[in-house]
Design an enzyme around this catalytic site. Structure first.
Site, short mmCIF file in Angstrom:
data_model
loop_
_atom_site.label_atom_id
_atom_site.label_comp_id
_atom_site.label_asym_id
_atom_site.label_seq_id
_atom_site.Cartn_x
_atom_site.Cartn_y
_atom_site.Cartn_z
N ASP A 279 -4.57 5.35 2.61
CA ASP A 279 -4.24 6.16 3.78
C ASP A 279 -4.77 5.37 4.97
O ASP A 279 -5.98 5.16 5.09
CB ASP A 279 -4.93 7.52 3.68
CG ASP A 279 -4.67 8.42 4.89
OD1 ASP A 279 -4.24 7.89 5.95
OD2 ASP A 279 -4.91 9.63 4.80
N LYS B 96 3.71 4.78 19.70
CA LYS B 96 4.49 3.54 19.69
C LYS B 96 4.31 2.73 20.97
O LYS B 96 4.23 1.49 20.91
CB LYS B 96 5.97 3.85 19.44
CG LYS B 96 6.26 4.41 18.05
CD LYS B 96 5.78 3.46 16.94
CE LYS B 96 6.20 3.94 15.56
NZ LYS B 96 5.75 3.02 14.49
N ASN C 162 3.86 -1.29 8.52
CA ASN C 162 5.04 -0.45 8.38
C ASN C 162 4.71 1.04 8.27
O ASN C 162 5.51 1.88 8.67
CB ASN C 162 5.84 -0.89 7.15
CG ASN C 162 6.93 0.09 6.79
OD1 ASN C 162 7.94 0.20 7.49
ND2 ASN C 162 6.74 0.83 5.71
N SER D 258 7.86 -0.88 15.11
CA SER D 258 7.84 0.09 16.18
C SER D 258 9.20 0.80 16.16
O SER D 258 9.69 1.18 15.11
CB SER D 258 7.56 -0.59 17.52
OG SER D 258 7.49 0.35 18.58
N THR E 89 17.69 5.78 6.65
CA THR E 89 16.53 5.91 5.77
C THR E 89 16.17 7.38 5.71
O THR E 89 16.89 8.24 6.21
CB THR E 89 15.34 5.10 6.31
OG1 THR E 89 14.93 5.67 7.58
CG2 THR E 89 15.71 3.64 6.53
N TYR F 155 4.88 10.90 19.46
CA TYR F 155 5.46 9.75 18.76
C TYR F 155 5.56 8.57 19.72
O TYR F 155 5.17 7.44 19.38
CB TYR F 155 6.83 10.12 18.21
CG TYR F 155 7.50 9.02 17.42
CD1 TYR F 155 6.90 8.46 16.30
CD2 TYR F 155 8.76 8.54 17.79
CE1 TYR F 155 7.52 7.46 15.57
CE2 TYR F 155 9.39 7.55 17.05
CZ TYR F 155 8.77 7.01 15.95
OH TYR F 155 9.39 6.01 15.22
N THR G 282 0.84 -1.19 0.00
CA THR G 282 0.00 0.00 0.00
C THR G 282 0.87 1.24 0.00
O THR G 282 1.94 1.28 0.60
CB THR G 282 -0.95 0.05 1.20
OG1 THR G 282 -0.23 0.45 2.39
CG2 THR G 282 -1.62 -1.30 1.43
#
Length: 279
Positions: free
Chosen positions: A57, A153, A84, A135, A184, A149, A33
């Protein structure tokens, strides 16, 4: 090893993109996705029907159900579901807008919950499977300037730990992936989702998160290729760890946080017992 089918959210960048590339290269099929289908044109042109793409979404619950159901219908069986999709929101709690808070929780927490809920009936019907939940070590340790954040998590980790116990009788495994810093685009994306810089926080840990994210000299140690390979390999383990720790920084942060938390709890052993009802 037999060919496997995977459902992965957020495959256009970061770990999701790297995982998709590794899986396709070894012959697996991926239902992925993305928000923007065009971002995957190169892989789609190269792998054709081996890669099934859907625009999604994850904050849209009805769309989540539709896309997950279609992925199982198209592939017949999905062996591993990978949650993810997500991003980091940073800044002092009072500096964040209501919309920023709602989207962070909606994406990282509620979105992951709804993807799992949509997949569970299919995994049960096919006799098993695995859920990988991305996570971070920030799901066990906390830093100033990352309260929302961490909320997302820590919340998804609690959900997944409980879910693992619910699903064990159905041969459905759950693994929470705890990466440290990785090379990343996470930091650059996080830099686009900062709270307002309030003067009151200048020089404080929460205020410093802005300069930290803007500091390009801070290069994470984590190799995303190796990290993703470890995630993929974990799906082959009959007794995979509940939490897959990736990176020496992740190990150090989690160990330090749990040690401090346990020491705080143990210091209250006798005080806690004083509130028991006498036998």
């Amino acid at each position: 090893m037999a060919q496997r089918n995977w459902l992965i959210t957020g495959v256009n960048s970061g770990f999701g993109r790297e995982m998709t590339e590794q899986l396709l290269a070894r012959g697996d099929c991926v239902a992925g996705t993305v928000r923007n289908l065009a971002a995957m044109d190169d892989l789609k042109n190269r792998y054709g029907e081996q890669l099934r793409l859907s625009a999604l979404d994850v904050t849209d619950t009805e769309a989540v159900r539709r896309v997950v159901n279609q992925a199982f219908a198209d592939l017949g069986r999905i062996d591993v579901v990978v949650n993810n999709a997500g991003y980091g929101l940073f800044g002092a709690a009072e500096a964040l807008t209501d919309a920023q808070i709602e989207n962070q929780i909606g994406t990282n927490l509620t979105g992951s919950i709804q993807v799992a809920r949509a997949a569970i009936p299919h995994l049960r019907a096919q006799g098993g499977g695995r859920i990988l939940q991305l996570s971070t070590y920030g799901g066990q340790a906390a830093h100033a300037g990352a309260s929302l954040y961490h909320a997302s998590k820590w919340g998804i980790e609690g959900f997944m730990e409980s879910l693992a116990q619910e699903l064990a009788p159905f041969q459905i495994g759950v693994t929470i992936v705890e990466p440290g810093g990785a090379r990343t685009g996470f930091r650059s994306t996080a830099g686009e989702h900062l709270g307002e810089e309030l003067e009151a926080y200048n020089g404080t840990p929460a205020g410093m998160v802005h300069s930290v994210l803007r500091d390009n000299s801070r290069v994470p140690n984590g190799d995303p290729v190796k990290m993703v390979k470890a995630m993929i390999d974990s799906a082959d383990l009959p007794n995979a760890p509940m939490r897959l720790v990736l990176g020496s920084d992740s190990y150090a942060a989690i160990t330090n946080a749990l040690t401090a938390r346990l020491a705080d709890v143990e210091s209250q052993k006798f005080a806690a017992a004083k509130t028991d009802n006498p036998v």
